[in-house]
Design an enzyme around this catalytic site. Structure first.
Site, PDB file in Angstrom:
ATOM      1  N   ASP A   1       0.860  -1.175   0.000  1.00 12.66           N
ATOM      2  CA  ASP A   1       0.000   0.000   0.000  1.00 12.66           C
ATOM      3  C   ASP A   1       0.905   1.237   0.000  1.00 12.66           C
ATOM      4  OD1 ASP A   1      -1.819   1.972   0.471  1.00 12.66           O
ATOM      5  OD2 ASP A   1      -2.803   0.990   2.169  1.00 12.66           O
TER       6      ASP A   1
ATOM      7  N   ASP B   1      -3.034   2.646  -5.835  1.00 13.17           N
ATOM      8  CA  ASP B   1      -1.980   2.684  -4.826  1.00 13.17           C
ATOM      9  C   ASP B   1      -1.830   1.395  -4.031  1.00 13.17           C
ATOM     10  OD1 ASP B   1      -4.473   3.127  -3.839  1.00 13.17           O
ATOM     11  OD2 ASP B   1      -3.898   4.666  -2.405  1.00 13.17           O
ATOM     12  N   GLU B   2      -2.607   0.378  -4.349  1.00 15.31           N
ATOM     13  CA  GLU B   2      -2.490  -0.875  -3.595  1.00 15.31           C
ATOM     14  C   GLU B   2      -2.386  -2.052  -4.564  1.00 15.31           C
ATOM     15  OE1 GLU B   2      -5.587  -1.408  -0.680  1.00 15.31           O
ATOM     16  OE2 GLU B   2      -5.750   0.756  -0.374  1.00 15.31           O
TER      17      GLU B   2
END
Lengths: 420, 87
Positions: free
Chosen positions: A9, A105-106
């Site tokens: 993350d 973003d993950e």
């Protein structure tokens, strides 16, 4: 075989990119925002220094500034973030081809057979060195616990959730931390004294089924880390589930006519993108936010799939009548602040129009041809080369390319062609 | 003392090999001065924490000085020393 799953993350992703790009703001509280001038001024992202001030995503910029007068606000730049996301993604792919992105973003990585902790630490170092960004990584044998791990310690940390850590660290965590447990579900569970992940893990599946249905059984399994779902490799441009456009209006809209004009603009953008991706939709949703920020969303299912502007607009208009009562709103001193149209239940468009026993109405075919010409002209000469006359009645409200173009041609009568 | 480097985009004369390898040869500074790159010591993907950015980092030796030259999205930049703030 026991798997090794990482969940990575990127910490405060957008804000971190902004801080990387501008060293002078790095040690100050930063918020990435929409444009204030066009009233899109809400906080989209913030860095760790902004968090203690109570700044939250979705907050109006003026509100955030009141909480923290020294807040640095930067306008969000999605193209830049996507570029960084791709770079990070490229780093993941050096370690495994089983990478499943979860937003920009993950991502989950299946690195079975490797030392998860060692790899996670290395990954953090490489991403920091090559991209200048910090990541939190969770390590476990399933996706749910791996995600829990990456949320557990931030920024720039590795958390391993295996073996003894599960009863001692995972089970005491609040149930709302678990993937797919939102506010409504956790409130529901709270009524039955299920407040921690351990409570949920120990709950009787039959009871969970009675309270939450099939999902309850699934959540119980997740709480115990019984998740066998594979890491599904996917492109960063995830499979399109819905296509929508929404706009915060330059001024509050008070009449039905104005709202109609905006809907046409939105429907046109949505339908244009459907056609671009060769998709059709079965469901149309309308999103409406009043000036008091009360938000409504309604959807409607169409009799047959479509990619036509006018069909989508008509559906959205029908929904508008149920959500928007100009007189009542005006009486309360309110107006409409934002409107959005979204197409979902998408399916790949058939190459040829499907033959049915009920012939498609003639108007459909004409509309289809018109819209094809419209797309073609715009693709070649730009959005502003061909516009609906109705878009010109109130230029501030509707005469712009909602998909991001900037007007280049002056409005002149000879370019106006009536399309509807 | 905060870091006093800034991101300065520069003109670069570069060589592309038939294999597609990219090698910078000279940096053209804004005052018209040319700085030939004597040797490239290292090439790797890297972020520039000082100037703010990331891309392919060339560690170059220019007149006995070691300098980082970054290739980012089709543009070149260096981490230029910022003039000390006058007090």
């Amino acid at each position: 075989m026991t798997r090794t799953i990482l969940h990575a993350d990127l910490n405060c992703f957008y804000a971190s990119v902004e801080c990387l790009l501008d060293p002078t703001i790095r040690d100050r509280p930063v918020a990435g925002c929409g444009s204030v001038e066009s009233r899109h001024g809400i906080v989209l992202t913030k860095n760790y220094l902004a968090k203690p001030y109570g700044i939250k995503t979705g907050m109006a910029v003026w509100e955030a500034k009141r909480l923290c007068p020294d807040l640095v606000t930067v306008e969000a730049r999605h193209g830049v973030y996507l570029r960084y996301a791709r770079r990070v993604r490229e780093i993941y792919s050096r370690y495994t081809d089983r990478v499943e992105p979860f937003g920009l973003d993950e991502a989950w990585l299946d690195v079975s057979g490797e030392d998860g902790k060692k790899l996670a630490d290395e990954l953090r170092q490489v991403i920091l060195r090559e991209c200048g960004l910090t990541v939190s990584v969770g390590v476990s044998d399933n996706k749910v616990y791996a995600k829990l791990g990456s949320d557990y310690k931030k920024p720039d940390a590795t958390t391993v959730f295996l073996g003894d850590a599960i009863p001692s660290v995972v089970y005491p965590l609040p149930v709302s931390e678990l993937l797919f447990v939102g506010r409504a579900t956790s409130e529901r569970l709270h009524r039955y004294r299920i407040d921690t992940i351990g409570d949920l893990a120990r709950a009787d599946p039959a009871f969970l089924k009675a309270v939450l249905g099939k999902n309850g059984v699934m959540l119980g399994k997740y709480a115990r880390g019984e998740d066998e779902s594979p890491v599904r490799p996917a492109e960063l441009s995830e499979e399109v589930k819905s296509i929508g456009h929404s706009t915060t209006l330059p001024r509050d809209v008070k009449t039905m006519d104005e709202a109609h004009a905006v809907l046409t603009l939105l429907a046109e953008a949505v339908a244009g993108r459907l056609r671009e991706h060769r998709l059709e939709c079965r469901t149309v949703s309308l999103y409406l936010r009043q000036s008091d920020l009360k938000t409504f969303e309604r959807q409607i299912t169409l009799p047959s799939p479509t990619d036509l502007t006018l069909v989508i607009r008509d559906a959205a208009e029908r929904l508008l009548y149920t959500l928007f009562d100009p007189q009542a709103l005006a009486a309360a001193g309110l107006g409409v602040r934002s409107l959005g149209v979204r197409a979902s239940m998408l399916s790949q468009k058939e190459e040829e129009i499907q033959l049915t026993f009920d012939p498609l109405p003639q108007v459909d075919e004409r509309a289809r041809r018109t819209e094809r010409v419209l797309d073609d002209v715009r693709r070649r000469f730009g959005y502003f080369s061909l516009r609906r006359a109705s878009m010109l009645t109130d230029p501030a409200l509707t005469d712009y390319d909602i998909r991001g173009g900037v007007p280049t041609l002056p409005t002149a009568v000879n370019e106006v062609m009536r399309l509807d | 003392m905060p870091d006093t480097r800034q991101k300065t985009f520069v003109s670069v004369v570069a060589y592309y090999s038939p294999e597609g390898e990219l090698r910078p040869l000279r940096i053209l500074w804004r005052d018209g001065h040319h700085y030939p790159i004597d040797r490239i010591l290292d090439v790797c993907p890297a972020a520039s924490m000082k100037a703010g950015g990331c891309g392919t980092r060339f560690t170059c030796r220019i007149a006995r000085q070691i300098t980082y030259l970054f290739y980012e999205e089709g543009r070149w930049f260096v981490e230029e020393k910022r003039p000390a703030p006058s007090v």
